[in-house]
Design a protein around this motif. Structure first.
Motif: not given
Length: 396
Positions: A61-69, A72-76, A325-329
Motif C-alpha cells: 500500500a505504501f509503494g505508490d504513495y512513495m513513488k508518487n510523492g 511530484m518533486a521530480v516534475d516540479e 518521499s517528496y522531501d527526499a528528492v
C-alpha cells in the motif's frame, strides 16, 4: 560544518554480512561494477535517482504513495530547470519489504547508474542495501525506514528524514505518561524496525521509572491467530498496550485483544498507520487506537495546495510517506545544487551542510549521524472513515 571525505566506519555485523551477499550478487548481475562511482558518468544526461519501495507483499500500500510523492518533486524541479540544467529521472524498483528482494533491486539501481537513492520503507529491507549503495558511491536519503540499526551501521553516505526509532519511542513514552499509563505491555513482530522500536521504548520507560513493563514479547508475523500472545497480554493486566509492528498483524491483534476483554488504549507505531488497519480490524475495534506518526499534509495548515496538486496529478489523495518521499528528492536536489556536482563526496558534504532547509516536518538540519535534529512525531487517532488524523502534537 566541516566534513572529511571518504570517512568509513566499520559496518555493523548485519550490514557486513549483507555486504558480502550483495557483492556476490553484484558479480552475477553487473551491479556495483555497472558504472562509475555514484552513477554512469554522463554529466550531460539526466540525474537518475533510485527508489526502493514495496510494490508487492504485505506493505505494498505504501509503494505508490512513495513513488508518487517522489515523482511530484521530480516534475516540479524539472519544470524549474532541473539541477544545474540537468533533469532528474526517478528509477523505481520493488523491494517487497524483503531483504533478499531488496538486495537484488538495489543492484539493479546501481547498474542503471543512479546517483542518489531516495527510497527505503521497511528497515529490514533497507539495512541490507546500505553497503551496496555505499560501495557504489550512491548517497542515500531514506524517507521512511527509521530503525536505529540504520544509524548504527555508521556510514557517512546515509541520511534519514524520518525520525529515528529512538525519537519515536520518546513520543510513545511521552504519550503513555500523559494519559497516566502505569502498566504497559509491549508487542513487536521481530523485524528490525519493530524490535528496535520496542527495545528503545522499553529501555526509555525503564530509565524513566514511572511505568512498569509487564510484558515484552515478539509475535510471528503472517499468522491469523494470535490467541497465545493475546492471552499473555491479558494475563499481564496492562492499562496500556504498545504494538510496534506493521498494520496487517497489528489490526488482527487489536481485534483479538478487544474480543478477549481488553478495553484500554492501544498505541501503534508508524508502520501500522494506514487506512488498511481499520479495514482489517473492523468496525468498532479502533476507538481506543492511537499511533505515532510524523504529521501528514492533511494535518498541517497551509498544505491544501500541495494536496490538490497531488490529487490532480495522481487521481487520489496522498497517503503515508508521500510527503517524506517528496522531501527526499528535494533534499537531494538541494544538496547537489549547493555542491555544484553529483560526485559522491560533494553531495554528502552538501547534505551535511543543509541548515534549516524547509521540509514538511519543519526546518531540516542533519546531525553528525545523518539523522534529523528533531523527530517531529505526533499522536494520531483513527477517524470514522478509517484514516488517521492528528490527535496530539505533543507540544504541551
Amino acid at each position: 560544518m566541516s566534513f572529511t571525505p571518504n570517512r568509513r566506519r566499520p559496518l555493523a555485523p548485519a550490514a557486513a554480512l549483507a555486504a558480502a551477499a550483495a557483492l556476490l550478487l553484484a558479480g552475477c548481475s553487473g551491479g556495483i561494477a555497472g558504472g562509475d562511482e555514484g552513477g554512469d558518468g554522463d554529466a550531460s544526461g539526466p540525474i537518475k535517482l533510485g527508489m526502493l519501495a514495496p510494490f508487492s507483499g504485505s506493505e505494498s500500500a505504501f509503494g505508490d504513495y512513495m513513488k508518487n510523492g517522489a515523482q511530484m518533486a521530480v516534475d516540479e524541479i524539472n519544470e524549474d530547470g532541473g539541477v544545474d540544467g540537468r533533469e532528474l529521472e526517478l528509477v523505481v524498483e520493488d523491494d517487497a519489504c524483503d531483504a533478499t528482494a531488496s538486495v537484488a533491486a538495489a543492484n539493479k539501481l546501481v547498474a542503471a547508474g543512479v546517483e542518489a537513492s531516495v527510497g527505503g520503507y521497511c528497515s529490514g529491507a533497507t539495512l541490507p542495501v546500505l553497503p551496496i549503495f555505499d560501495e557504489a558511491g550512491v548517497p542515500m536519503v531514506i524517507p521512511a525506514a527509521n530503525s536505529n540499526a540504520l544509524v548504527e551501521a555508521g556510514l557517512d553516505t546515509v541520511f534519514l528524514i524520518n525520525g529515528t526509532g529512538t525519537q519515536q519511542a520518546q513520543a510513545t513514552l511521552e504519550y503513555a505518561l500523559k494519559v497516566g499509563a502505569t502498566r504497559v505491555a509491549v508487542l513487536n513482530d521481530n523485524t528490525d524496525y519493530s524490535k528496535d522500536l520496542a527495545d528503545s521504548f522499553v529501555e526509555q520507560a525503564e530509565e524513566e521509572g514511572t511505568i512498569e513493563i509487564v510484558l515484552d514479547q515478539s509475535v510471528t508475523p503472517g499468522e491469523k491467530d494470535y490467541s497465545a500472545n493475546v492471552k499473555n497480554v491479558i494475563g499481564s493486566t496492562p492499562d496500556f498496550v504498545v504494538w510496534t509492528g506493521y498494520y496487517q498483524e497489528g489490526a488482527l491483534i487489536t481485534r483479538q485483544l478487544i474480543d478477549a476483554g481488553y478495553a484500554g488504549p492501544i498505541l501503534v507505531g508508524d508502520g501500522s498507520v494506514d487506512k488498511k488497519f481499520a479495514e482489517i480490524a473492523g468496525a468498532g475495534y479502533t476507538e481506543n487506537v492511537v499511533g505515532t506518526f510524523t504529521q501528514t499534509p492533511d494535518m498541517l495548515k497551509g498544505a491544501e495546495e500541495w494536496i490538490a496538486s497531488y490529487e490532480e496529478a495522481f487521481g487520489e489523495a496522498p497517503g503515508p510517506y508521500s510527503t517524506q518521499s517528496y522531501d527526499a528528492v528535494r533534499v537531494v536536489a538541494e544538496a547537489m545544487k549547493n555542491a555544484g556536482s553529483t560526485e559522491t563526496d560533494a553531495v554528502v558534504e552538501g547534505l551535511r551542510g543543509l541548515d534549516g532547509f524547509p521540509v514538511f516536518s519543519g526546518p531540516l538540519t542533519f546531525t553528525d549521524e545523518g539523522t534529523l535534529s528533531s523527530g517531529g512525531f505526533a499522536i494520531v487517532s483513527i477517524s470514522e472513515d478509517g484514516t488517521f488524523v492528528l490527535k496530539d502534537d505533543l507540544q504541551d
